[in-house]
Design a protein around this motif. Structure first.
Motif, PDB file in Angstrom:
ATOM      1  N   HIS A 188     -38.814  -5.829  25.162  1.00  0.00           N
ATOM      2  CA  HIS A 188     -38.420  -5.098  23.960  1.00  0.00           C
ATOM      3  C   HIS A 188     -37.002  -5.473  23.525  1.00  0.00           C
ATOM      4  O   HIS A 188     -36.752  -5.731  22.351  1.00  0.00           O
ATOM      5  CB  HIS A 188     -38.517  -3.592  24.227  1.00  0.00           C
ATOM      6  CG  HIS A 188     -38.333  -2.750  23.013  1.00  0.00           C
ATOM      7  ND1 HIS A 188     -39.127  -2.869  21.896  1.00  0.00           N
ATOM      8  CD2 HIS A 188     -37.444  -1.757  22.734  1.00  0.00           C
ATOM      9  CE1 HIS A 188     -38.728  -2.000  20.986  1.00  0.00           C
ATOM     10  NE2 HIS A 188     -37.702  -1.311  21.462  1.00  0.00           N
ATOM     11  N   HIS A 240     -35.601  -5.259  19.866  1.00  0.00           N
ATOM     12  CA  HIS A 240     -36.449  -4.108  19.520  1.00  0.00           C
ATOM     13  C   HIS A 240     -37.752  -4.546  18.856  1.00  0.00           C
ATOM     14  O   HIS A 240     -38.083  -4.121  17.748  1.00  0.00           O
ATOM     15  CB  HIS A 240     -35.680  -3.083  18.679  1.00  0.00           C
ATOM     16  CG  HIS A 240     -34.651  -2.359  19.489  1.00  0.00           C
ATOM     17  ND1 HIS A 240     -34.943  -1.212  20.184  1.00  0.00           N
ATOM     18  CD2 HIS A 240     -33.370  -2.665  19.769  1.00  0.00           C
ATOM     19  CE1 HIS A 240     -33.857  -0.831  20.838  1.00  0.00           C
ATOM     20  NE2 HIS A 240     -32.896  -1.696  20.621  1.00  0.00           N
ATOM     21  N   CYS A 267     -38.460   4.917  22.467  1.00  0.00           N
ATOM     22  CA  CYS A 267     -37.228   4.229  22.057  1.00  0.00           C
ATOM     23  C   CYS A 267     -36.617   4.921  20.840  1.00  0.00           C
ATOM     24  O   CYS A 267     -37.173   4.869  19.744  1.00  0.00           O
ATOM     25  CB  CYS A 267     -37.483   2.752  21.760  1.00  0.00           C
ATOM     26  SG  CYS A 267     -35.970   1.886  21.279  1.00  0.00           S
ATOM     27  N   CYS A 285     -35.733   2.608  17.772  1.00  0.00           N
ATOM     28  CA  CYS A 285     -36.888   2.229  16.959  1.00  0.00           C
ATOM     29  C   CYS A 285     -37.380   3.402  16.120  1.00  0.00           C
ATOM     30  O   CYS A 285     -37.772   3.236  14.976  1.00  0.00           O
ATOM     31  CB  CYS A 285     -38.025   1.719  17.834  1.00  0.00           C
ATOM     32  SG  CYS A 285     -37.741   0.040  18.391  1.00  0.00           S
TER      33      CYS A 285
HETATM   34 ZN   LIG Z   1     -36.508  -0.097  20.321  1.00  0.00          ZN
END
Ligand SMILES: [Zn+2]
Length: 138
Positions: free
Chosen positions: A95, A100, A129, A132
């Motif tokens: 990630h 991301h 996350c 995100c």
């Molecule tokens: Zn992320």
């Protein structure tokens, strides 16, 4: 973030069949390694034995035994099985490495190296996350 992920993952796993290869814990992982070793040494292999050997093989890396998918003409990359306890690290690395990355990018990247990371788990990871999540609200 890891604690959040682990909690959600455990909830997800509790709803699944325990023998699913998508969600193996370290002890199941170790059992499989032993099973594959025993099966390889058997003189008379039966249908079940061949089924195991078609799906699992062992690779030694730095004195550690890793469970992999056997390679063939179609599948020439080494693909590792991931156990649950290392799942977060694997997802997190990809990630961040891909700044991301979204679901599709992560899925295709993970598929080249690992054989048992489901989209469902990637989605679960992404839901943890914060960066995100904020991005998606803008
Ligand atoms: Zn992320």
């Amino acid at each position: 973030m890891k604690a959040d992920f682990t909690e959600k993952l455990n909830k997800l796993v509790s709803r699944k069949k325990s023998n699913s290869f998508y969600f193996m814990n370290t002890s199941r992982y170790q059992d499989l390694i032993n099973e594959v070793k025993e099966t390889k040494n058997k003189w008379n292999k039966n249908f079940e034995d061949y089924k195991i050997l078609a799906n699992y093989d062992i690779l030694n890396i730095c004195d550690r035994e890793r469970l992999i998918k056997p390679r063939d003409e179609v599948n020439t990359n080494i693909k590792f099985y991931v156990y649950m306890e290392e799942l977060f690290g694997v997802l997190h690395t990809i990630h961040l490495l891909f700044k991301h990355a979204n679901l599709d990018v992560m899925d295709s990247e993970l598929k080249t190296k690992y054989c048992n990371v489901s989209k469902e788990v990637i989605k679960l990871y992404l839901s943890c996350c914060k960066i995100c999540k904020e991005k998606n609200f803008k």
